[in-house]
Design a protein around this motif. Structure first.
Motif, short mmCIF file in Angstrom:
data_model
loop_
_atom_site.label_atom_id
_atom_site.label_comp_id
_atom_site.label_asym_id
_atom_site.label_seq_id
_atom_site.Cartn_x
_atom_site.Cartn_y
_atom_site.Cartn_z
N ALA A 200 0.84 -1.20 0.00
CA ALA A 200 0.00 0.00 0.00
C ALA A 200 0.88 1.25 0.00
CB ALA A 200 -0.94 -0.01 1.21
N ALA A 201 1.95 1.22 0.79
CA ALA A 201 2.87 2.37 0.83
C ALA A 201 3.54 2.57 -0.53
CB ALA A 201 3.92 2.16 1.92
N LEU A 202 4.00 1.48 -1.15
CA LEU A 202 4.64 1.60 -2.46
C LEU A 202 3.67 2.08 -3.52
CD1 LEU A 202 6.94 -1.55 -2.43
CD2 LEU A 202 7.64 0.85 -2.20
N ASP A 203 2.42 1.65 -3.43
CA ASP A 203 1.40 2.10 -4.37
C ASP A 203 1.20 3.62 -4.23
OD1 ASP A 203 -0.76 2.42 -6.10
OD2 ASP A 203 -2.01 0.93 -5.13
N LEU A 204 1.06 4.09 -3.01
CA LEU A 204 0.87 5.52 -2.78
C LEU A 204 2.09 6.32 -3.20
CD1 LEU A 204 -0.79 7.89 -1.64
CD2 LEU A 204 0.26 7.40 0.58
N LEU A 205 3.26 5.90 -2.76
CA LEU A 205 4.49 6.65 -3.04
C LEU A 205 4.91 6.57 -4.50
CD1 LEU A 205 6.54 5.72 0.15
CD2 LEU A 205 5.17 7.79 -0.28
N GLY A 206 4.44 5.56 -5.21
CA GLY A 206 4.80 5.39 -6.61
C GLY A 206 3.98 6.24 -7.57
N ARG A 207 3.01 6.94 -7.07
CA ARG A 207 2.19 7.79 -7.94
C ARG A 207 2.99 9.03 -8.34
NH1 ARG A 207 -3.94 7.02 -5.79
NH2 ARG A 207 -3.84 4.76 -5.91
N ARG A 208 2.75 9.46 -9.58
CA ARG A 208 3.54 10.58 -10.09
C ARG A 208 3.45 11.80 -9.17
NH1 ARG A 208 -0.16 13.41 -14.53
NH2 ARG A 208 -2.10 12.63 -13.70
#
Length: 185
Positions: A93-101
């Protein structure tokens, strides 16, 4: 010689990943999606009108950073399905959020001075990114508990929460690694 070959990469003769293969099946999955499109590709299956919309799965509103028809939660949340984890593992979930442009850039700019910053100043610091994207990212970070806004005389000012500060601290080893990587290049 009388048959037409499948679409392919002109240099290798291998079908491209997004091309429908023989029989309307999507290469790599062997399935066609309901509604006449090739699963995961948004390509109409042979003989279909291709007009049936692909609805997100229940409980999965789409966000502005995903391809149409790709179901992901609007705000990645631990314990709920996210990209890469049907069970919503916290790290995914953290990687999904932080990976957004622009998300990491916004966090970085909120961290740099440590003082609250207004929307327009933050936008300028982020190389004049679009106001709609900045607004979306700030909303996501607020809902995730990483950033918050406080009202000043004329406009809200944004800052990192203690959770946001903890995130920046946790990213310290990545910053160290990136500096060592840069020195080696």
């Amino acid at each position: 010689m009388g048959t037409t070959p499948a679409p392919n990469d002109s240099t290798s003769g291998v079908p491209r990943r997004g091309d429908p293969g023989p029989g309307g099946r999507f290469e790599g999955t062997g399935t066609s999606a309901p509604g006449g499109s090739v699963q995961g590709a948004g390509i109409p299956a042979p003989g279909s009108s291709g007009h049936a919309p692909e609805a997100p799965a229940p409980g999965f509103p789409t966000s502005d950073t995903t391809a149409p028809g790709t179901p992901v939660p609007a705000i990645p949340t631990p314990g709920r399905p996210v990209r890469g984890s049907a069970g919503g593992r916290p790290v995914m979930a953290a990687l999904d959020l932080l990976g957004r442009r622009w998300t990491l850039r916004v966090i970085w700019e909120l961290h740099v001075d440590g003082a609250p910053i207004g929307f327009r100043d933050l936008q300028r610091r982020c190389d004049d990114m679009s106001s709609s994207v900045l607004s979306t990212r700030l909303t996501e970070l607020r809902e995730a508990g990483i950033a918050a806004s406080t009202s000043t005389a004329a406009q809200p000012a944004w800052h990192l929460t203690s959770l946001g500060d903890d995130l920046v601290t946790a990213m310290g080893p990545l910053l160290d690694w990136s500096r060592a990587w840069a020195e080696r290049r």
